[in-house]
Design a protein around this motif. Structure first.
Motif, mmCIF file in Angstrom:
data_model
loop_
_atom_site.group_PDB
_atom_site.id
_atom_site.type_symbol
_atom_site.label_atom_id
_atom_site.label_comp_id
_atom_site.label_asym_id
_atom_site.label_seq_id
_atom_site.Cartn_x
_atom_site.Cartn_y
_atom_site.Cartn_z
ATOM 1 N N CYS A 1 0.857 -1.190 0.000
ATOM 2 C CA CYS A 1 0.000 0.000 0.000
ATOM 3 C C CYS A 1 0.887 1.232 0.000
ATOM 4 N N MET A 2 0.317 2.363 -0.285
ATOM 5 C CA MET A 2 1.030 3.632 -0.153
ATOM 6 C C MET A 2 -0.007 4.717 0.097
ATOM 7 N N TYR A 3 0.182 5.462 1.146
ATOM 8 C CA TYR A 3 -0.812 6.469 1.509
ATOM 9 C C TYR A 3 -0.256 7.876 1.404
ATOM 10 N N PHE A 4 -1.132 8.801 1.657
ATOM 11 C CA PHE A 4 -0.875 10.227 1.460
ATOM 12 C C PHE A 4 -0.336 10.805 2.777
ATOM 13 N N PRO A 5 0.234 12.011 2.736
ATOM 14 C CA PRO A 5 0.917 12.491 3.945
ATOM 15 C C PRO A 5 0.043 12.510 5.211
ATOM 16 N N PHE A 6 -1.155 13.087 5.136
ATOM 17 C CA PHE A 6 -1.946 13.155 6.368
ATOM 18 C C PHE A 6 -2.361 11.759 6.821
ATOM 19 N N THR A 7 -2.816 10.934 5.879
ATOM 20 C CA THR A 7 -3.241 9.575 6.251
ATOM 21 C C THR A 7 -2.074 8.822 6.888
ATOM 22 N N THR A 8 -0.882 8.986 6.316
ATOM 23 C CA THR A 8 0.288 8.307 6.866
ATOM 24 C C THR A 8 0.572 8.815 8.276
ATOM 25 N N ALA A 9 0.578 10.143 8.424
ATOM 26 C CA ALA A 9 0.885 10.726 9.743
ATOM 27 C C ALA A 9 -0.101 10.228 10.791
ATOM 28 N N LYS A 10 -1.363 10.206 10.419
ATOM 29 C CA LYS A 10 -2.408 9.793 11.362
ATOM 30 C C LYS A 10 -2.234 8.330 11.771
ATOM 31 N N ASN A 11 -1.781 7.508 10.855
ATOM 32 C CA ASN A 11 -1.708 6.077 11.134
ATOM 33 C C ASN A 11 -0.418 5.634 11.809
ATOM 34 N N LEU A 12 0.609 6.499 11.786
ATOM 35 C CA LEU A 12 1.814 6.157 12.541
ATOM 36 C C LEU A 12 1.514 6.432 14.007
ATOM 37 N N ALA A 13 1.906 5.517 14.882
ATOM 38 C CA ALA A 13 1.637 5.740 16.301
ATOM 39 C C ALA A 13 2.560 6.840 16.827
ATOM 40 N N GLY A 14 2.145 7.485 17.899
ATOM 41 C CA GLY A 14 3.006 8.415 18.607
ATOM 42 C C GLY A 14 2.995 9.821 18.034
ATOM 43 N N PHE A 15 3.958 10.593 18.509
ATOM 44 C CA PHE A 15 4.024 12.010 18.122
ATOM 45 C C PHE A 15 5.442 12.499 18.412
ATOM 46 N N GLY A 16 5.681 13.759 18.105
ATOM 47 C CA GLY A 16 6.972 14.365 18.453
ATOM 48 C C GLY A 16 8.088 13.955 17.507
ATOM 49 N N ALA A 17 9.330 14.064 18.009
ATOM 50 C CA ALA A 17 10.501 13.887 17.144
ATOM 51 C C ALA A 17 10.532 12.531 16.416
ATOM 52 N N PRO A 18 10.261 11.395 17.100
ATOM 53 C CA PRO A 18 10.351 10.121 16.354
ATOM 54 C C PRO A 18 9.359 10.060 15.189
ATOM 55 N N HIS A 19 8.163 10.592 15.420
ATOM 56 C CA HIS A 19 7.133 10.602 14.376
ATOM 57 C C HIS A 19 7.576 11.494 13.223
ATOM 58 N N SER A 20 8.074 12.689 13.547
ATOM 59 C CA SER A 20 8.508 13.633 12.506
ATOM 60 C C SER A 20 9.655 13.065 11.688
ATOM 61 N N THR A 21 10.575 12.391 12.378
ATOM 62 C CA THR A 21 11.737 11.836 11.675
ATOM 63 C C THR A 21 11.269 10.843 10.611
ATOM 64 N N LEU A 22 10.293 10.040 10.988
ATOM 65 C CA LEU A 22 9.771 9.053 10.035
ATOM 66 C C LEU A 22 9.051 9.751 8.874
ATOM 67 N N MET A 23 8.299 10.790 9.177
ATOM 68 C CA MET A 23 7.599 11.516 8.106
ATOM 69 C C MET A 23 8.608 12.152 7.145
ATOM 70 N N ARG A 24 9.698 12.650 7.685
ATOM 71 C CA ARG A 24 10.700 13.284 6.813
ATOM 72 C C ARG A 24 11.419 12.254 5.952
#
Ligand SMILES: Cc1cc2nc3c(=O)[nH]c(=O)nc-3n(C[C@H](O)[C@H](O)[C@H](O)COP(=O)(O)OP(=O)(O)OC[C@H]3O[C@@H](n4cnc5c(N)ncnc54)[C@H](O)[C@@H]3O)c2cc1C
Ligand code: SF4
Lengths: 504, 137
Positions: free
Chosen positions: A309-332
C-alpha cells in the motif's frame, strides 16, 4: 412532497447497486422504469485533484474519518456516484471457496459466485500489471517475502490506462480504475436506467422509498442533482437496498418495517487494519506506480492478509503511532518508506453491529476480540520480518512500545510486538472492507435475507451489497459483492413478473 | 464555511499551538501565515461536525493545558519541550479510554492541519500526481 413511481428503485450506486443497475437495464427496453438513488454527488474527472483535503470530504462519508461508537477505529466508505468503487484500489479477488462454504448459507453455491465474479473480472478489465510498471515499494515486498520464507502473490487489478499516479484512494484522476462509476452505471444509464444523485433515502415504507434531494453546496465538488431539491415519495414494485454495510442496515433500522428480522445490523465485520512502515537507507519509488500490486494470504492459517500500500501524507501521519521527534523523523523519511497494510480476518460476533441514533444516523459498535488483536499482532510481526528481509533499517509497528523496531530487535520480535501494547484509542486502526449487517441465512431467526438477498417476510424488498455477508470474506470483497448483487438482480427480474408491478 | 460556525480552538489558541508544536516539533518554526493555514484547515475539517463534539475538543485542550499544574506546577503552555513531551506521553497511555481517544483526536487534527499543507508535503518529499510515471521520467 413530490410523488414518483418506478418498477424498481435501487438505493446506493456502489459495487452492489451499480451491478444491479446494469443487470436490470434490459428491463427498460421492456417498458419498465428503473431508478438508482445515490446520496453522494456525481464527480467530473477533472474534479479529482488527488489532494486529501479536497477529495476526502467530496468522496467519503465523514471525510473518511467515520469513527466507531467507542472511537477506537476509523471506517472508510465512499459516498458518491459509484460508492466506494470510486475510492477503492481495484484489487480484484475471486470469492474464496473455503470461506463461502464455511458460511453455510442454504442455496449459496461457491461455483455460482465464482462464475459470476469471473464475468465481472472480464467486464472490468482485470489483469496483472506488467512487471515494468511495478514500483520498488511493491518489489521490496516480494523480495522481503521471499527472503523471509513467504510467497507473495500478485493482485489482479481492474485498470485500463493506469498511469501509476498512486492516487487510487482519492479517486483516479485518469479514469483508469474500472469501478461501477466507470463501467456498470454509465452502461445502465445509456440503456435508460435513471440515476438521481444527492438523493438520500430517508426511510422505507411498504413499497415506497422516501427520499430527500439536496442542492449542490456552494463551492462543493460534483454536479447538481438530476432532480430538483426537495422531498420525494417514490413508489416501487421492488426496492433493492445497496447502501453498503453501514447504509443498508441503518436505513432498515430507521424504517421500522413490521415483520423485519431482529438480526438487522448484527454481524458486522470489517478486516480491521494497520498501516505499517519500514524505513530504507535509500530513496525508493513509492508514491508513483499502482500502490497495491502484491499480497500475502495467511487467512486460513494465521487469520491475516498483508497487502502492499502507499498512503498520502496526512493519512500516513495519522496512522503512525506516537508524536513528536520520532514521528517527525519518520515523516521526513517519506521517500525512503515502504508500506504494508495488515488486515485481520475478524469474525462476526455478538455486539459488533450497526445501530442508529435518535436522529436516525448510523452508529457502528465494534470491539476488538482477542482473536482479532492476536491476528493483527501476528501480521505485524510477519511484516517486520518482511521489512527487515527487504533491507529496512527501522520498522514502525503500532503494537510495539516504543513503536520503532530496530534490526537488532529481530530476534525478539515476539516480545517487542505484542498484544499488551495494543491499546485501543492510542493506536490507529482503520477498516475499509465493511461487511454484514443484513446477512444471508436460513430464516429471520438467524439472518435478514435469503441467499438471493430477499428480505425475510418482505417479498418486495431485497438487499444487494456487502451487508449480505454472513461473516468476513477474508479477502478483498468487491468482486464477491458484484457476484452476489448479480444474483439479487436475477431475483428481481422474477419478482417483477410474480408481483406484476406496473409503472405509472 | 468556517465564518458561519463558531471557531473550535480560537478561544484556546495558545494552548492548541503549544500542543501542536509538541506533536509536530517542526511547527515551532511556522510563521504567522503558516499557523493561520494550519488552523484554518483544522477549523474547516471540524466545521461540519456536531457543535457538541467541537465543544468537547475545546474543553479537552483546556484540560490538557491545566492538568500539568498538578504534576509540574505549571500549565502545559509554560512547560519546556521535554516536560511537554513527557506529559503527553502519559496522556497517550492513560488508563482511561476517553482520555486516550481525546488525545488521539487532537493529534489527528494537528496532523491534518500540518501535513495537508503543500509546504509540508514538499518538505517530506511527497510527489504523487496525476501524471504518475510520466511525471518522473
Ligand atoms: C479506500 C478503499 C479501498 C478499497 N479497496 C478495495 C480493493 O482494492 N478491492 C476490493 O475488493 N475492495 C476494496 N474496497 C472495498 C470495496 O470498495 C467495498 O467493499 C465495496 O465497494 C462495497 O460495495 P457496496 O455496494 O456494499 O457499498 P458501496 O460501494 O460503499 O456503495 C454504497 C453506496 O450507497 C450510498 N448510500 C448509502 N446509504 C444511502 C441512502 N440512505 N440513500 C442513498 N444512497 C445511500 C452511499 O453513498 C454509497 O455510494 C475498498 C474500500 C475503500 C473505502
Ligand atoms: S495508480 Fe492507476 S488506477 Fe490508481 S489512481 Fe493512478 S492511474 Fe488511477
Amino acid at each position: 412532497m413530490n410523488e414518483k413511481r418506478y418498477d424498481v428503485v435501487v438505493v446506493g450506486s456502489g459495487a452492489g447497486g451499480g451491478t444491479v443497475a446494469e443487470a436490470l437495464a434490459p428491463l427498460v427496453r421492456q417498458g419498465k422504469k428503473v431508478l438508482v438513488v445515490e446520496q453522494g454527488p456525481r464527480l467530473r474527472l477533472e474534479e479529482l485533484s488527488g489532494r486529501e483535503l479536497e477529495m476526502a470530504p467530496a468522496l467519503y462519508e465523514d471525510d473518511g474519518g467515520f469513527l466507531t461508537a467507542d472511537g477506537t477505529m476509523t471506517l472508510a466508505f465512499g459516498r458518491a456516484y459509484g460508492g466506494s468503487t470510486v475510492v477503492y484500489t481495484g484489487t480484484s479477488m475471486q470469492p474464496p471457496e473455503r470461506v463461502v462454504r464455511g458460511w453455510g448459507v442454504p442455496g449459496l453455491d461457491h461455483s455460482d459466485l465464482d462464475r459470476r465474479a469471473r464475468r465481472f473480472a472480464g467486464d472490468n478489465n482485470v489483469h496483472l500489471l506488467d512487471e515494468g510498471l511495478l514500483n520498488e515499494n511493491n518489489r521490496l515486498f516480494v523480495e522481503g517475502c521471499r527472503k523471509a520464507g513467504y510467497r507473495a502473490e500478485q493482485f489482479p487489478i481492474n485498470v485500463k490506462g493506469c498511469k501509476g499516479s498512486s492516487l487510487c484512494n482519492l479517486g483516479c484522476p485518469n479514469g483508469a480504475k474500472q469501478g461501477t462509476h466507470q463501467v456498470q452505471l454509465p452502461a445502465a444509464e445509456r440503456a435508460g436506467v435513471e440515476v438521481v444523485t444527492r438523493a438520500e433515502a430517508l426511510r422505507l415504507e411498504e413499497r415506497v422509498v422516501v427520499l430527500r434531494v439536496s442542492a449542490r453546496p456552494e463551492g462543493g465538488k460534483g454536479l447538481p442533482s438530476e432532480w430538483a431539491p426537495g422531498d420525494y415519495r417514490v413508489a416501487a414494485g421492488v426496492v433493492v437496498l445497496a447502501g453498503g454495510a453501514v447504509g443498508s442496515p441503518a436505513l432498515l433500522l430507521r424504517s421500522r418495517l413490521p415483520g423485519l428480522s431482529g438480526r438487522v445490523g448484527e454481524g458486522l465485520t470489517c478486516h480491521p487494519a494497520h498501516i505499517l512502515v519500514g524505513e530504507h537507507p535509500r530513496e525508493i519509488t513509492n508514491d508513483v506506480g499502482h500502490p497495491k500490486s502484491f499480497f500475502l494470504d495467511r487467512a486460513a492459517r494465521e487469520g491475516f492478509v498483508l497487502e502492499t500500500c502507499m498512503y498520502f501524507p496526512f493519512t500516513t501521519a495519522k496512522n503512525l503511532a506516537g508524536f513528536g521527534a520520532p514521528h517527525s523523523t519518520l515523516m521526513r523519511a517519506f521517500r525512503r518508506l515502504q508500506m504494508i497494510l495488515v488486515l485481520a480476518c475478524d469474525k462476526a460476533v455478538p455486539g459488533n453491529r450497526v445501530s442508529v441514533d435518535r436522529a436516525g444516523k448510523p452508529v457502528v459498535h465494534y470491539r476488538f476480540t482477542r482473536e482479532t488483536v492476536a491476528a493483527l499482532v501476528r501480521a505485524t510481526r510477519a511484516s517486520a520480518r518482511i521489512f527487515f528481509a527487504a533491507g529496512a533499517i527501522r520498522v514502525h509497528a503500532p503494537s510495539a512500545d516504543p513503536p520503532l523496531v530496530e534490526p537488532g530487535d529481530s530476534a525478539r520480535l515476539d516480545e517487542r510486538i505484542s498484544e499488551r501494547h495494543f491499546l485501543p484509542g492510542k493506536i490507529s486502526v482503520s477498516a475499509a472492507h465493511l461487511m454484514g449487517g443484513c446477512g444471508m441465512g436460513r430464516g429471520p431467526e438467524d439472518s435478514v435475507t435469503d441467499s438471493f438477498g430477499r428480505v425475510h417476510g418482505l417479498p418486495w424488498l431485497r438487499v444487494a451489497d456487502s451487508s449480505l455477508f454472513p461473516d468476513s470474506l477474508e479477502i478483498n470483497p468487491y468482486l464477491t459483492i458484484m457476484a452476489l448483487a448479480d444474483r439479487v438482480a436475477e431475483g428481481v427480474v422474477s419478482d417483477l413478473s410474480e408481483l406484476g408491478a406496473g409503472s405509472g | 464555511m468556517t465564518e458561519m460556525v463558531e471557531s473550535t480552538f480560537g478561544p484556546v489558541r495558545e494552548s492548541f499551538r503549544a500542543l501542536a508544536a509538541t506533536i509536530v516539533p517542526e511547527a515551532v518554526s511556522l510563521d504567522a501565515d503558516a499557523w493561520d493555514e494550519v488552523e484554518r484547515i483544522v477549523e474547516d475539517g471540524l466545521a461540519a461536525r456536531p457543535a457538541a463534539i467541537r465543544r468537547q475538543l475545546r474543553l479537552f485542550v483546556r484540560l490538557l493545558d491545566l492538568l500539568p499544574v498538578l504534576r509540574f506546577g505549571k500549565t502545559f503552555r509554560s512547560l519546556d519541550p521535554s516536560r511537554r513531551t513527557a506529559f503527553l506521553l502519559g496522556v497517550q497511555d492513560a488508563p482511561v479510554l476517553l482520555v486516550r481517544r481525546g488525545f488521539w483526536g487532537i493529534r489527528t487534527l494537528v496532523y491534518m492541519g500540518y501535513y495537508s499543507r503543500q509546504e509540508a508535503r514538499d518538505a517530506i518529499g511527497y510527489r504523487a500526481d496525476a501524471r504518475g510515471w510520466e511525471g518522473r521520467r
